[in-house]
Design a protein around this motif. Structure first.
Motif, PDB file in Angstrom:
ATOM      1  N   HIS A  20       0.558  -0.441  10.534  1.00 43.76           N
ATOM      2  CA  HIS A  20       1.244  -0.661   9.258  1.00 43.76           C
ATOM      3  C   HIS A  20       2.742  -0.724   9.476  1.00 43.76           C
ATOM      4  N   THR A  21       3.414  -1.503   8.621  1.00 44.89           N
ATOM      5  CA  THR A  21       4.869  -1.626   8.661  1.00 44.89           C
ATOM      6  C   THR A  21       5.420  -1.393   7.258  1.00 44.89           C
ATOM      7  N   SER A  22       6.541  -0.677   7.185  1.00 48.13           N
ATOM      8  CA  SER A  22       7.130  -0.319   5.898  1.00 48.13           C
ATOM      9  C   SER A  22       7.849  -1.511   5.263  1.00 48.13           C
ATOM     10  N   ILE A  23       7.843  -1.570   3.937  1.00 48.88           N
ATOM     11  CA  ILE A  23       8.528  -2.601   3.160  1.00 48.88           C
ATOM     12  C   ILE A  23       9.775  -1.986   2.543  1.00 48.88           C
ATOM     13  N   ASP A  24      10.937  -2.566   2.796  1.00 52.62           N
ATOM     14  CA  ASP A  24      12.171  -2.096   2.176  1.00 52.62           C
ATOM     15  C   ASP A  24      12.172  -2.548   0.719  1.00 52.62           C
ATOM     16  N   LYS A  25      12.466  -1.640  -0.204  1.00 47.75           N
ATOM     17  CA  LYS A  25      12.264  -1.964  -1.619  1.00 47.75           C
ATOM     18  C   LYS A  25      13.354  -1.346  -2.500  1.00 47.75           C
ATOM     19  N   LEU A  26      13.318  -1.695  -3.776  1.00 51.49           N
ATOM     20  CA  LEU A  26      14.345  -1.300  -4.740  1.00 51.49           C
ATOM     21  C   LEU A  26      14.258   0.165  -5.135  1.00 51.49           C
ATOM     22  N   GLY A  27      13.071   0.620  -5.487  1.00 51.59           N
ATOM     23  CA  GLY A  27      12.924   1.965  -6.046  1.00 51.59           C
ATOM     24  C   GLY A  27      11.696   2.675  -5.516  1.00 51.59           C
ATOM     25  N   THR A  28      11.293   3.737  -6.192  1.00 56.65           N
ATOM     26  CA  THR A  28      10.206   4.632  -5.762  1.00 56.65           C
ATOM     27  C   THR A  28      10.355   4.937  -4.271  1.00 56.65           C
ATOM     28  N   CYS A  29      11.577   5.296  -3.881  1.00 53.77           N
ATOM     29  CA  CYS A  29      11.911   5.420  -2.455  1.00 53.77           C
ATOM     30  C   CYS A  29      11.342   6.667  -1.798  1.00 53.77           C
ATOM     31  N   THR A  30      10.889   7.634  -2.581  1.00 53.24           N
ATOM     32  CA  THR A  30      10.310   8.832  -1.981  1.00 53.24           C
ATOM     33  C   THR A  30       8.867   8.612  -1.539  1.00 53.24           C
ATOM     34  N   LEU A  31       8.316   7.456  -1.854  1.00 51.60           N
ATOM     35  CA  LEU A  31       6.989   7.080  -1.371  1.00 51.60           C
ATOM     36  C   LEU A  31       7.087   5.716  -0.714  1.00 51.60           C
ATOM     37  N   ASP A  32       6.645   5.614   0.531  1.00 55.56           N
ATOM     38  CA  ASP A  32       6.718   4.344   1.231  1.00 55.56           C
ATOM     39  C   ASP A  32       5.724   3.342   0.671  1.00 55.56           C
ATOM     40  N   SER A  33       6.027   2.063   0.843  1.00 54.15           N
ATOM     41  CA  SER A  33       5.089   0.971   0.587  1.00 54.15           C
ATOM     42  C   SER A  33       4.984   0.174   1.881  1.00 54.15           C
ATOM     43  N   ILE A  48       0.856  -1.180   0.000  1.00 55.72           N
ATOM     44  CA  ILE A  48       0.000   0.000   0.000  1.00 55.72           C
ATOM     45  C   ILE A  48       0.896   1.235   0.000  1.00 55.72           C
ATOM     46  N   THR A  49       0.710   2.098  -0.991  1.00 59.44           N
ATOM     47  CA  THR A  49       1.592   3.239  -1.230  1.00 59.44           C
ATOM     48  C   THR A  49       1.159   4.459  -0.425  1.00 59.44           C
ATOM     49  N   GLY A  50       2.136   5.069   0.246  1.00 57.99           N
ATOM     50  CA  GLY A  50       1.910   6.374   0.865  1.00 57.99           C
ATOM     51  C   GLY A  50       1.225   6.365   2.209  1.00 57.99           C
ATOM     52  N   VAL A  51       1.176   5.215   2.880  1.00 55.88           N
ATOM     53  CA  VAL A  51       0.460   5.131   4.157  1.00 55.88           C
ATOM     54  C   VAL A  51       1.082   6.064   5.193  1.00 55.88           C
ATOM     55  N   GLU A  52       2.412   6.125   5.228  1.00 57.91           N
ATOM     56  CA  GLU A  52       3.090   6.865   6.298  1.00 57.91           C
ATOM     57  C   GLU A  52       2.807   8.361   6.269  1.00 57.91           C
ATOM     58  N   VAL A  53       2.452   8.901   5.096  1.00 59.05           N
ATOM     59  CA  VAL A  53       2.183  10.346   5.000  1.00 59.05           C
ATOM     60  C   VAL A  53       0.697  10.634   4.807  1.00 59.05           C
ATOM     61  N   ALA A  54      -0.133   9.600   4.823  1.00 57.12           N
ATOM     62  CA  ALA A  54      -1.558   9.767   4.518  1.00 57.12           C
ATOM     63  C   ALA A  54      -2.377  10.027   5.779  1.00 57.12           C
ATOM     64  N   SER A  55      -3.413  10.832   5.605  1.00 57.51           N
ATOM     65  CA  SER A  55      -4.419  11.032   6.647  1.00 57.51           C
ATOM     66  C   SER A  55      -5.647  10.163   6.404  1.00 57.51           C
TER      67      SER A  55
END
Length: 391
Positions: free
Chosen positions: A202-215, A160-167
């Motif tokens: 929610h917990t963040s997934i460490d990933k290859l790219g699109t690093c400016t948006l959390d998954s 799920i993209t952008g959870v950490e910055v979402a309201s």
């Protein structure tokens, strides 16, 4: 058929390009390295009125269309942001804006659309599940209705993209048990809930790219949903969800088109300056020219097909086939374009200083997300060619 941009559209493109150039490539390299959300950038996009371009004027939007949004995303991506720009528009004016403006209550529109358009809040969408993947009809997250009309939500989502910055989070859940549903599509519903809510983690997934948006992986443990947080039709959210998903394809493709344009430009500029084996630039060699030229042609084809999809959406016509086909072409072509740009630069293409490696890492995601190329080909075979389902 007139392919020329209207004066207003040309002004929008110029505004987006100028805004993007204010930030530039180094801004994105820095935020990628820090895995930091581009908050200053998104604030500037919203202040310029670009986030709300396709949302209703009565809530602070511009009341234009999905074509104008695609033009904006292309221009912003081509000035440095790359395919991540498509994701920024995906989570906010699409997941938040389109779902609420088309299917939300009037109260929800009044309260949330101005905040989304101004950039005061960010959104995300919780759809994908570990055991369902792209087979949305097999999701298991369940919202059980209570006596007062609210629900209790239990289940798990992933990527799920952008959870950490979402309201706010657009959640897709089952509201009928599979055995009680009249069909496979019966019993899906959409809700717009707070990210910070008891039982939601929610917990963040460490990933290859699109690093400016959390998954993230998202967990729902008896999360309370209020009656007024339903979006659209109870049990009938499948068709309404498709409108959200197909517009998601349009902004994704626009971000990829801009990425391909940027990668090719970086490669050509490097090749024009680089001289080997005499005084001729390496850009004079057809071995470098032809692959980049081929990618350019295919990117332009994806751009036009995406514009057709966006125009059909704005006209109220069917646009799913065009949106999916444009995304397929764009994802495959831009993967090759960024690869060829790196190859053109040789060793320097591998250096973060030259930016193409970030574009290459980021765009790879979109060959299997938000829908895989295999599922797009299934869609084309079934819906456009009339062939039987293979799954």
């Amino acid at each position: 058929m007139d392919f020329r941009l209207k004066d207003e559209q040309s002004m929008i493109v110029d505004s987006a390009r100028q805004l993007g150039e204010r930030f530039g490539l180094d801004y994105w390299r820095e935020h990628d390295a820090r895995k930091a959300f581009p908050s200053e950038y998104w604030r500037a996009v919203c202040e310029a009125g670009l986030c709300g371009v396709a949302l209703p004027t009565e809530y602070g939007g511009s009341g234009l269309g999905m074509l104008e949004m695609a033009l904006i995303v292309e221009s912003l991506a081509a000035t440095g942001g790359g395919s991540t720009v498509g994701q920024l528009f995906m989570i906010n004016p699409i997941f938040g804006g389109v779902s609420i403006s088309r299917f939300g209550s009037e109260k929800m529109r009044r309260e949330l659309l101005p905040l989304i358009i101004s950039g005061e809040i960010n959104c995300c969408m919780a759809l994908t599940e570990p055991d369902a993947g792209t087979n949305t009809l097999e999701i298991k997250t369940f919202a059980k209705q209570e006596a007062d009309g609210g629900w209790r939500l239990n289940g798990r989502k992933i990527w799920i993209t952008g959870v950490e910055v979402a309201s706010k989070m657009l959640v897709i859940a089952r509201t009928k048990k599979r055995e009680e549903a009249a069909s496979r599509t019966d019993g899906l519903s959409m809700f717009m809930i707070d990210v910070k809510r008891e039982g939601l983690s929610h917990t963040s997934i460490d990933k290859l790219g699109t690093c400016t948006l959390d998954s993230s992986s998202v967990f729902f443990d008896d999360v309370r949903i209020e009656p007024e947080e339903l979006i659209g039709t109870l049990h009938g959210g499948w068709k309404e969800l498709l409108d959200v998903l197909n517009t998601e394809r349009i902004v994704t493709t626009a971000g990829l088109v801009g990425t391909g344009e940027l990668a090719i430009r970086l490669a050509v500029n490097y090749a024009n300056d680089r001289k080997l084996f005499g005084d001729r630039p390496i850009s004079a060699y057809q071995g470098l020219q032809f692959p980049l030229a081929q990618c350019h042609v295919e990117i332009e084809a994806a751009r036009l097909l995406n514009h057709k999809a966006a125009s059909h959406f704005d006209a109220g016509l069917n646009y799913g086939s065009e949106a999916n086909a444009a995304k397929l072409i764009a994802a495959q072509t831009v993967a090759r374009a960024t690869e060829r740009a790196m190859q053109t630069m040789g060793g320097m293409g591998y250096a973060k200083e030259y930016h193409v490696e970030r574009l290459w890492r980021d765009c790879r995601l979109f060959r299997f997300a938000p829908v895989s190329e295999e599922m797009i080909l299934n869609y084309v075979a079934n819906h456009d060619l009339g062939m039987p389902r293979s799954y």
